[in-house]
Design a protein around this motif. Sequence first.
Motif, PDB file in Angstrom:
ATOM      1  N   ARG A   1      -0.828   1.984   3.452  1.00 10.19           N
ATOM      2  CA  ARG A   1      -1.613   2.827   4.339  1.00 10.19           C
ATOM      3  C   ARG A   1      -1.932   2.089   5.636  1.00 10.19           C
ATOM      4  N   LEU A   2      -1.719   2.759   6.741  1.00 13.66           N
ATOM      5  CA  LEU A   2      -2.088   2.207   8.041  1.00 13.66           C
ATOM      6  C   LEU A   2      -3.611   2.199   8.137  1.00 13.66           C
ATOM      7  N   ASP A   3      -4.207   0.981   8.230  1.00 12.72           N
ATOM      8  CA  ASP A   3      -5.673   0.922   8.278  1.00 12.72           C
ATOM      9  C   ASP A   3      -6.205   0.107   9.465  1.00 12.72           C
ATOM     10  N   THR A   4      -5.312  -0.443  10.288  1.00  7.82           N
ATOM     11  CA  THR A   4      -5.763  -1.183  11.466  1.00  7.82           C
ATOM     12  C   THR A   4      -4.782  -0.962  12.611  1.00  7.82           C
ATOM     13  N   LEU A   5      -5.292  -0.412  13.711  1.00  9.03           N
ATOM     14  CA  LEU A   5      -4.485  -0.182  14.906  1.00  9.03           C
ATOM     15  C   LEU A   5      -5.125  -0.957  16.053  1.00  9.03           C
ATOM     16  N   VAL A   6      -4.401  -1.942  16.584  1.00  9.90           N
ATOM     17  CA  VAL A   6      -4.893  -2.748  17.692  1.00  9.90           C
ATOM     18  C   VAL A   6      -3.977  -2.519  18.894  1.00  9.90           C
ATOM     19  N   ILE A   7      -4.550  -1.967  19.962  1.00  6.90           N
ATOM     20  CA  ILE A   7      -3.814  -1.786  21.214  1.00  6.90           C
ATOM     21  C   ILE A   7      -4.239  -2.917  22.142  1.00  6.90           C
ATOM     22  N   ASP A   8      -3.334  -3.838  22.388  1.00  7.56           N
ATOM     23  CA  ASP A   8      -3.631  -5.016  23.195  1.00  7.56           C
ATOM     24  C   ASP A   8      -2.950  -4.849  24.553  1.00  7.56           C
ATOM     25  N   LEU A   9      -3.668  -4.217  25.474  1.00  2.28           N
ATOM     26  CA  LEU A   9      -3.059  -3.874  26.760  1.00  2.28           C
ATOM     27  C   LEU A   9      -2.675  -5.087  27.611  1.00  2.28           C
ATOM     28  N   PRO A  10      -3.409  -6.196  27.577  1.00  9.79           N
ATOM     29  CA  PRO A  10      -2.971  -7.338  28.389  1.00  9.79           C
ATOM     30  C   PRO A  10      -1.558  -7.805  28.062  1.00  9.79           C
ATOM     31  N   THR A  11      -1.149  -7.699  26.798  1.00  4.57           N
ATOM     32  CA  THR A  11       0.186  -8.136  26.395  1.00  4.57           C
ATOM     33  C   THR A  11       1.163  -6.971  26.247  1.00  4.57           C
ATOM     34  N   ARG A  12       0.672  -5.741  26.449  1.00  6.11           N
ATOM     35  CA  ARG A  12       1.485  -4.532  26.269  1.00  6.11           C
ATOM     36  C   ARG A  12       2.058  -4.473  24.845  1.00  6.11           C
ATOM     37  N   LYS A  13       1.209  -4.820  23.882  1.00  5.96           N
ATOM     38  CA  LYS A  13       1.613  -4.803  22.482  1.00  5.96           C
ATOM     39  C   LYS A  13       0.690  -3.890  21.675  1.00  5.96           C
ATOM     40  N   ILE A  14       1.243  -3.322  20.630  1.00  6.03           N
ATOM     41  CA  ILE A  14       0.459  -2.569  19.654  1.00  6.03           C
ATOM     42  C   ILE A  14       0.741  -3.163  18.281  1.00  6.03           C
ATOM     43  N   HIS A  15      -0.326  -3.492  17.571  1.00  8.01           N
ATOM     44  CA  HIS A  15      -0.202  -4.101  16.251  1.00  8.01           C
ATOM     45  C   HIS A  15      -0.786  -3.151  15.206  1.00  8.01           C
ATOM     46  N   CYS A  16      -0.016  -2.887  14.169  1.00  9.59           N
ATOM     47  CA  CYS A  16      -0.443  -1.973  13.101  1.00  9.59           C
ATOM     48  C   CYS A  16      -0.418  -2.721  11.772  1.00  9.59           C
ATOM     49  N   SER A  17      -1.563  -2.788  11.120  1.00 11.38           N
ATOM     50  CA  SER A  17      -1.643  -3.437   9.810  1.00 11.38           C
ATOM     51  C   SER A  17      -1.686  -2.371   8.722  1.00 11.38           C
ATOM     52  N   TYR A  18      -0.833  -2.578   7.724  1.00  8.78           N
ATOM     53  CA  TYR A  18      -0.735  -1.665   6.580  1.00  8.78           C
ATOM     54  C   TYR A  18      -1.196  -2.423   5.333  1.00  8.78           C
ATOM     55  N   ARG A  19      -1.783  -1.661   4.404  1.00 14.09           N
ATOM     56  CA  ARG A  19      -2.365  -2.318   3.231  1.00 14.09           C
ATOM     57  C   ARG A  19      -2.294  -1.378   2.036  1.00 14.09           C
ATOM     58  N   THR A  20      -2.197  -1.971   0.855  1.00 13.00           N
ATOM     59  CA  THR A  20      -2.360  -1.219  -0.379  1.00 13.00           C
ATOM     60  C   THR A  20      -2.871  -2.161  -1.444  1.00 13.00           C
ATOM     61  N   VAL A  21      -3.432  -1.601  -2.503  1.00 12.99           N
ATOM     62  CA  VAL A  21      -3.973  -2.411  -3.595  1.00 12.99           C
ATOM     63  C   VAL A  21      -3.405  -1.929  -4.919  1.00 12.99           C
ATOM     64  N   VAL A  22      -3.303  -2.871  -5.859  1.00 15.82           N
ATOM     65  CA  VAL A  22      -2.777  -2.582  -7.192  1.00 15.82           C
ATOM     66  C   VAL A  22      -3.731  -3.165  -8.223  1.00 15.82           C
ATOM     67  N   SER A  23      -4.204  -2.346  -9.140  1.00 14.53           N
ATOM     68  CA  SER A  23      -5.118  -2.815 -10.176  1.00 14.53           C
ATOM     69  C   SER A  23      -4.404  -3.761 -11.134  1.00 14.53           C
ATOM     70  N   GLU A  24      -5.147  -4.760 -11.623  1.00 12.59           N
ATOM     71  CA  GLU A  24      -4.578  -5.673 -12.604  1.00 12.59           C
ATOM     72  C   GLU A  24      -4.246  -4.950 -13.906  1.00 12.59           C
ATOM     73  N   LEU A  25      -4.859  -3.782 -14.115  1.00 11.92           N
ATOM     74  CA  LEU A  25      -4.586  -3.018 -15.341  1.00 11.92           C
ATOM     75  C   LEU A  25      -3.158  -2.504 -15.396  1.00 11.92           C
ATOM     76  N   MET A  26      -2.479  -2.452 -14.236  1.00 17.95           N
ATOM     77  CA  MET A  26      -1.082  -2.014 -14.222  1.00 17.95           C
ATOM     78  C   MET A  26      -0.140  -3.111 -14.706  1.00 17.95           C
ATOM     79  N   SER A  27      -0.654  -4.332 -14.811  1.00 14.65           N
ATOM     80  CA  SER A  27       0.133  -5.480 -15.281  1.00 14.65           C
ATOM     81  C   SER A  27       1.453  -5.628 -14.526  1.00 14.65           C
ATOM     82  N   PRO A  28       1.403  -5.712 -13.195  1.00  9.55           N
ATOM     83  CA  PRO A  28       2.642  -5.868 -12.433  1.00  9.55           C
ATOM     84  C   PRO A  28       3.198  -7.292 -12.572  1.00  9.55           C
ATOM     85  N   VAL A  29       4.519  -7.406 -12.594  1.00 12.85           N
ATOM     86  CA  VAL A  29       5.158  -8.720 -12.649  1.00 12.85           C
ATOM     87  C   VAL A  29       6.020  -8.978 -11.419  1.00 12.85           C
TER      88      VAL A  29
END
Length: 384
Positions: free
Chosen positions: A307-335
């Motif tokens: 999920r996109l949860d952080t949008l940073v528009i940095d005009l001095p550098t003419r850059k846009i940074h988008c941080s995406y994130r998700t979480v997984v419960s330990e109950l799913m026992s991922p390997v």
Amino acid sequence: MQNFINLTPFPALQFESLDQQDHGFTSVVARLSYDLDIHSGTLRLCKEQGELVEQDEYFGETGRSSTRFESDLAPYKPRLDVVINATAWAPQDNAVKSFTAGIRIGEATRLIRIFGAREWRKMIASWQLGEAKPIASLDLRYEYAVGGFYQPAGAEPIASPANTVGMGWYPRAILKQTKVQRLPAPQIEWVTHPVENIDRAIAPAGFGFYGRGWQGRIEHAGSYDQAWQRDRHPLLPQDFSFDYWNGAHPWLQFPLPEPLKRLPVSLRYLVAASEVADQQIHLSVPVESLFIFLTTEQGAGVAQDMRLDTLVIDLPTRKIHCSYRTVVSELMSPVMTELRFIAEEERQQQQMLAARLNGDPHSSGFVPLPPSLLKQRQPGEADG
């Protein structure tokens, strides 16, 4: 910790956390960076994607200046942070005593008023704002918004609970000591909430990252009292809220955008007329098809949208940074966790390939798709 494979060109990290009830979960975060054409509003993925921001970065002295980039290593954010690092410019770059600049995020508009240098002037029974001097541009930093920090001789520091790096807020203890008749006043305020009192601590106006210890954010961190020290340390207080990890100004936090959508953004008077004649920038931020595919101890495969949860528009550098994130419960026992990306122009092809291979019991091939793409109707699929 389970294995993590990044199959994308973007910097990413997997790390483990605990919630306020001591339940374990894994966070995956990735950062996408774009080059911004301020004339057309076109976004293009940067050839060099850089790195995750692992520590807060400041405009000046650490902890004594406003934050340029906040760390990407937040376990979870319940809302979208919108942050804009910019300079406000007067109409046609002509110096005026004050002017309005603003942004539009989707259907939400946020307007700030910029003033030239101005002062509080002591009258018989109160302090009043004087007339501002003309100004053509001002960096949008909380240093110019209402707030302050004072260190009286032989006494404890006094700081604005809402903005420790700001200016123009003077508590009564400081006013009693001063012998001057004029004091610097804030130069940035919300159009809807103007600064009116010299000693009233109110939320600062601005589009940047909001201080971790400021009023309006620190309340979500929970209670670190003697009971916590005795019964919980070093775990989170049970009244901790993950709202604390949202780092944008409280007025610049929005519902998380849906995957595969676009977020329209308009900026006004945040660019010089010498660069863009009408001083407006219009862009559309894509919510990319970025997802994880995890394998559990039981051998099941599960896809999950980032999920996109952080949008940073940095005009001095003419850059846009988008941080995406998700979480997984330990109950799913991922390997095993794989981070995957499907570019917009490749989505239809991947959908068709998945429809052909994943439904064929004789095929040894498998094409993971995120839930957002699976919900879309496959090409050629009949209504019914």
